[in-house]
Scaffold this active site. Structure first.
Site, PDB file in Angstrom:
ATOM      1  N   ASN A 277     -27.824 107.136  45.344  1.00  0.00           N
ATOM      2  CA  ASN A 277     -28.748 108.063  46.110  1.00  0.00           C
ATOM      3  C   ASN A 277     -28.890 107.346  47.530  1.00  0.00           C
ATOM      4  O   ASN A 277     -29.579 108.093  48.436  1.00  0.00           O
ATOM      5  CB  ASN A 277     -29.943 108.314  45.368  1.00  0.00           C
ATOM      6  CG  ASN A 277     -30.958 107.235  45.172  1.00  0.00           C
ATOM      7  OD1 ASN A 277     -31.088 106.297  46.075  1.00  0.00           O
ATOM      8  ND2 ASN A 277     -31.684 107.373  44.221  1.00  0.00           N
TER       9      ASN A 277
ATOM     10  N   ARG B 238     -31.794  65.036  24.521  1.00  0.00           N
ATOM     11  CA  ARG B 238     -30.858  66.061  24.677  1.00  0.00           C
ATOM     12  C   ARG B 238     -29.707  65.827  23.372  1.00  0.00           C
ATOM     13  O   ARG B 238     -29.297  66.671  23.109  1.00  0.00           O
ATOM     14  CB  ARG B 238     -30.127  66.105  25.930  1.00  0.00           C
ATOM     15  CG  ARG B 238     -29.650  64.720  26.422  1.00  0.00           C
ATOM     16  CD  ARG B 238     -29.106  64.748  27.806  1.00  0.00           C
ATOM     17  NE  ARG B 238     -28.571  63.469  28.521  1.00  0.00           N
ATOM     18  CZ  ARG B 238     -27.409  63.321  29.138  1.00  0.00           C
ATOM     19  NH1 ARG B 238     -26.691  64.202  29.327  1.00  0.00           N
ATOM     20  NH2 ARG B 238     -27.005  62.057  29.256  1.00  0.00           N
TER      21      ARG B 238
ATOM     22  N   HIS C 276     -33.715  67.629  41.566  1.00  0.00           N
ATOM     23  CA  HIS C 276     -33.319  67.466  40.181  1.00  0.00           C
ATOM     24  C   HIS C 276     -34.231  67.338  39.102  1.00  0.00           C
ATOM     25  O   HIS C 276     -34.555  67.296  38.165  1.00  0.00           O
ATOM     26  CB  HIS C 276     -31.966  67.061  39.788  1.00  0.00           C
ATOM     27  CG  HIS C 276     -31.006  67.848  40.380  1.00  0.00           C
ATOM     28  ND1 HIS C 276     -30.874  68.253  41.767  1.00  0.00           N
ATOM     29  CD2 HIS C 276     -29.748  68.176  39.798  1.00  0.00           C
ATOM     30  CE1 HIS C 276     -29.593  68.674  41.867  1.00  0.00           C
ATOM     31  NE2 HIS C 276     -29.072  68.679  40.907  1.00  0.00           N
TER      32      HIS C 276
ATOM     33  N   ARG D 266     -33.014  62.930  29.630  1.00  0.00           N
ATOM     34  CA  ARG D 266     -31.830  62.378  29.768  1.00  0.00           C
ATOM     35  C   ARG D 266     -31.712  60.959  29.400  1.00  0.00           C
ATOM     36  O   ARG D 266     -30.625  60.526  28.821  1.00  0.00           O
ATOM     37  CB  ARG D 266     -31.634  62.266  31.388  1.00  0.00           C
ATOM     38  CG  ARG D 266     -29.967  61.787  31.795  1.00  0.00           C
ATOM     39  CD  ARG D 266     -29.936  61.783  33.203  1.00  0.00           C
ATOM     40  NE  ARG D 266     -28.684  61.300  33.569  1.00  0.00           N
ATOM     41  CZ  ARG D 266     -28.386  60.136  33.947  1.00  0.00           C
ATOM     42  NH1 ARG D 266     -29.238  59.174  33.821  1.00  0.00           N
ATOM     43  NH2 ARG D 266     -27.299  59.671  34.233  1.00  0.00           N
TER      44      ARG D 266
ATOM     45  N   HIS E  69     -43.006 107.230  39.700  1.00  0.00           N
ATOM     46  CA  HIS E  69     -41.834 107.520  40.876  1.00  0.00           C
ATOM     47  C   HIS E  69     -41.044 108.688  40.270  1.00  0.00           C
ATOM     48  O   HIS E  69     -40.394 108.650  39.284  1.00  0.00           O
ATOM     49  CB  HIS E  69     -40.862 106.050  40.421  1.00  0.00           C
ATOM     50  CG  HIS E  69     -41.650 104.874  41.056  1.00  0.00           C
ATOM     51  ND1 HIS E  69     -42.471 104.314  39.863  1.00  0.00           N
ATOM     52  CD2 HIS E  69     -41.664 104.272  42.016  1.00  0.00           C
ATOM     53  CE1 HIS E  69     -42.774 102.970  40.754  1.00  0.00           C
ATOM     54  NE2 HIS E  69     -42.487 103.162  42.005  1.00  0.00           N
TER      55      HIS E  69
ATOM     56  N   HIS F 186     -32.886  66.960  30.914  1.00  0.00           N
ATOM     57  CA  HIS F 186     -33.318  66.194  32.210  1.00  0.00           C
ATOM     58  C   HIS F 186     -34.663  66.623  32.920  1.00  0.00           C
ATOM     59  O   HIS F 186     -34.783  67.133  33.892  1.00  0.00           O
ATOM     60  CB  HIS F 186     -31.944  66.626  33.319  1.00  0.00           C
ATOM     61  CG  HIS F 186     -30.745  65.923  33.124  1.00  0.00           C
ATOM     62  ND1 HIS F 186     -30.214  66.510  31.864  1.00  0.00           N
ATOM     63  CD2 HIS F 186     -30.042  64.885  33.532  1.00  0.00           C
ATOM     64  CE1 HIS F 186     -28.826  66.145  31.718  1.00  0.00           C
ATOM     65  NE2 HIS F 186     -28.788  65.173  32.902  1.00  0.00           N
TER      66      HIS F 186
END
Length: 671
Positions: free
Chosen positions: A192, A360, A476, A523, A35, A464
């Protein structure tokens, strides 16, 4: 400012900038790939930045107090390679530029941090660099608060393009930087107005200047080809009490027939175009040859920082030995010596007390042990602190008036959080971890992949982690996310079964130096399955025998996380029928794969039927179910083959057949 004015009024500057442009043209022409336009357009900005503002010493690329330069528009990699060569970095002799984009060269198509210490971060996926830079700037603030300004006091400079600012993650990053007033962060926007498909207005009408101002940034607009304006803007930006964005109006592929066109974005390899551009530049040297006076001027820029480096070394040596050792330990990603003992003591206490808690919560308990010892940890959550349990009791929030705070409220910015965490790790002296729900790895995924590619030990805390989260339902409930993470090279995916395993997994994660971790946590409450204390970190071996078969071994149940206790219950049913059943806990497949064959065969010998148990899809399991040779055992899998549903967790496990009875039935059918 047009080219003739530049050449006439700023001849020394022009020649130095032209060196970047011609090296870009030469390297891309030789590679027939790359590039060209961005390096040609931003050469003036880069020249002023490196000559008059960047604090660096080419002979000491890992100097902790150097300014950081991040090329967020990583496709324009010849800009940074030209700069590094011209400034005299040892990793970038002219041979490297001649081998641009070739196998084994440090000059990869996009900048790769692991190929040279002189490259701060891997960029190319647009938006990542500017988002990493927020983490770099936060790390600088935290380190300065901890060690003092005479040891830590530097800027982070970014060159970003239109594409970087269109990517959604840039919005997350810009908002974070403005909220936290990261005044050591300076972004130079290559304005640009060109993308691959055409002009920017084909797809976007955002007023970027107003956007940054609205986010709380100091903003200036300049001619990106006028060295006086560039210099003045950088000087003003360094005095601002906010992050700064300098909108640099530039011409892509400056001086070529492709200037200000989409063609200029890509590889300019036509010999006539290159010859004509060099004529415009007043450049008549052979390809890859820099005239001696220009080369000497650039080498002087590369060595200018040696004085600053020497002064910093003297200041560093003036602080106490303990402070020096702690600083060096953190930058080396070395864990404190007393960490292992603290983890062992914690494990013993848990095995004795056998709490029933969600992993958790287990993670939070472990962090209460780790964080007071490892004060380089910086935690956080994407607006789920109370659910992810990522804030230990010793942590205070990082904020404008508390730069020493080690907990970040990231807001609803999973991608921005992950990218900034990577920036913190890359900066050095920080071990970042951040939390969200496991299903939202989808939002953090690009930066999680880059952590693995860049070989940095970011820790992604994903709670979870299954249908066990219950009523929030299939939006979820992750089912494919473990497989996605496990499919990523150089990633540890942990799924601990209880608090003991959680402690062991965290110990591996915070002592890793080159591998990021995904810690998958429940969870729902889980029983302690490791009631017999072992000093050794069994999870560090990836898998181990948790419960041995009584009598002839006929079945091996292999389980992870919340399903380990279900597998143990299935074992009881099978053993009651005289079917000898071993239970293997497999908290980390990647670590198990790293063990020697003798150990792997000891844990998973050929012969007995195997049943894998995980509340997720089967992908990734067959190696352990069928055997490493693909024919070592009859096998079955108990898990998910569809999305979940909204209901209490217990009902969901029954509905999807992840129960002790279902496991036992699968095992019997294999005999």
């Amino acid at each position: 400012m047009d080219i003739q004015d530049l050449r006439s009024n700023h001849p020394e500057h022009w020649n130095k900038a032209a060196a970047i442009r011609v090296l870009t043209l030469d390297a891309i022409a030789k590679a027939n790939s790359g590039h060209s336009g961005m390096p040609m357009g931003m050469a003036d900005v880069a020249t002023v930045l490196f000559e008059k503002h960047m604090k660096f010493d080419a002979a000491n690329p890992t100097w902790p107090d150097r300014d950081r330069f991040i090329l967020s528009a990583g496709h324009g990699s010849m800009l940074i390679y030209s700069l590094l060569h011209l400034c005299g970095y040892k990793d970038f002799p002219i041979e490297e530029l001649k081998n641009f984009r070739q196998m084994g060269a440090r000059t990869a198509g996009h900048p790769e941090n692991f190929l040279s210490d002189a490259i701060e971060t891997t960029t190319g996926p647009l938006g990542q660099g500017i988002s990493n830079a927020v983490g770099f700037a936060m790390a600088e603030e935290i380190q300065r608060a901890k060690f003092g300004k005479k040891i830590v006091d530097h800027h982070t400079y970014v060159i970003a393009g239109d594409g970087c600012l269109m990517e959604g993650v840039s919005h997350e990053a810009i908002g974070l930087a403005g909220r936290h007033q990261l005044s050591k962060l300076i972004v130079l926007w290559d304005n640009n107005n060109i993308t691959i498909d055409g002009t920017v207005d084909l797809a976007d009408r955002t007023d970027q200047v107003m956007r940054f101002k609205a986010a709380g940034w100091h903003v200036q607009e300049i001619d990106g080809h006028n060295p006086d304006e560039i210099d003045a803007a950088l000087t003003a930006a360094k005095k601002a009490n906010k992050p700064s964005m300098i909108a640099c109006k530039t011409h892509i592929a400056l001086g070529s027939s492709a200037q200000d066109t989409s063609k200029g974005h890509g590889a300019l390899t036509d010999a006539t175009l290159i010859a004509d551009a060099k004529k415009v530049y007043g450049w008549d040297a052979e390809p890859f040859v820099i005239p001696q006076d220009i080369a000497d001027a650039w080498k002087a820029i590369g060595t200018r920082g040696a004085v600053d480096f020497a002064a910093w070394v003297e200041r560093f040596q003036s602080v106490s030995p303990n402070k020096q050792n702690e600083f060096n330990r953190m930058y080396a990603f070395e864990a404190p010596k007393r960490l292992a003992g603290k983890i062992r003591a914690f494990k013993k206490e848990i095995s004795e007390n056998a709490p029933k808690v969600a992993t958790r919560k287990s993670s939070e308990m472990v962090l209460d042990v780790i964080n007071p010892i490892m004060t380089e940890t910086v935690g956080g959550s994407a607006d789920l602190t109370g659910s992810n349990n990522t804030k230990s009791s010793d942590m205070s929030a990082f904020d404008i008036d508390n730069r020493g705070g080690r907990y970040v409220y990231w807001g609803i910015r999973e991608h921005g959080m992950a990218a900034a965490m990577n920036g913190m790790a890359l900066h050095g002296g920080i071990r970042p971890y951040g939390g969200t729900f496991m299903c939202f790895t989808d939002y953090a995924r690009p930066s999680m992949r880059l952590a693995a590619l860049m070989k940095i030990p970011s820790v992604f805390v994903m709670t979870h982690d299954s249908i066990g989260l219950g009523e929030d339902g299939p939006t979820h409930q992750p089912v494919e996310h473990l497989a996605i993470s496990r499919a990523t090279p150089n990633t540890y995916v942990f799924r601990p079964a209880d608090t003991v395993e959680t402690a062991e997994c965290w110990e591996v994660a915070v002592t890793s130096k080159e591998t990021p971790s995904v810690i998958s946590l429940s969870r729902q409450n889980l029983s302690t399955v490791r009631t017999d204390h072992k000093s050794a970190n069994l999870s560090a071996r990836g898998a181990y025998v948790l419960a041995e078969a009584e009598g002839k071994r006929q079945v091996i149940l292999i389980a992870t996380g919340s399903e380990v206790e279900i597998a143990l219950a299935a074992r009881e049913k099978l053993q009651a029928e005289g079917i000898g059943t071993r239970v293997v806990s497999m908290p980390c497949m990647e670590l198990f794969e790293q063990q020697d064959e003798t150990y792997r065969r000891k844990v998973l010998p050929a012969g007995p039927a195997r049943v894998g148990v995980e509340a997720a899809v089967r992908q990734g399991w067959d190696k352990w179910l069928l055997g490493e040779r693909g024919r070592e055992a009859k096998s079955a899998f108990v898990g998910m083959d569809r999305f979940g549903a909204s209901a209490p967790a217990g009902e969901l496990y029954e509905k999807f057949g992840i129960t002790a009875d279902a496991i036992a039935e699968k095992a019997r059918a294999l005999l």
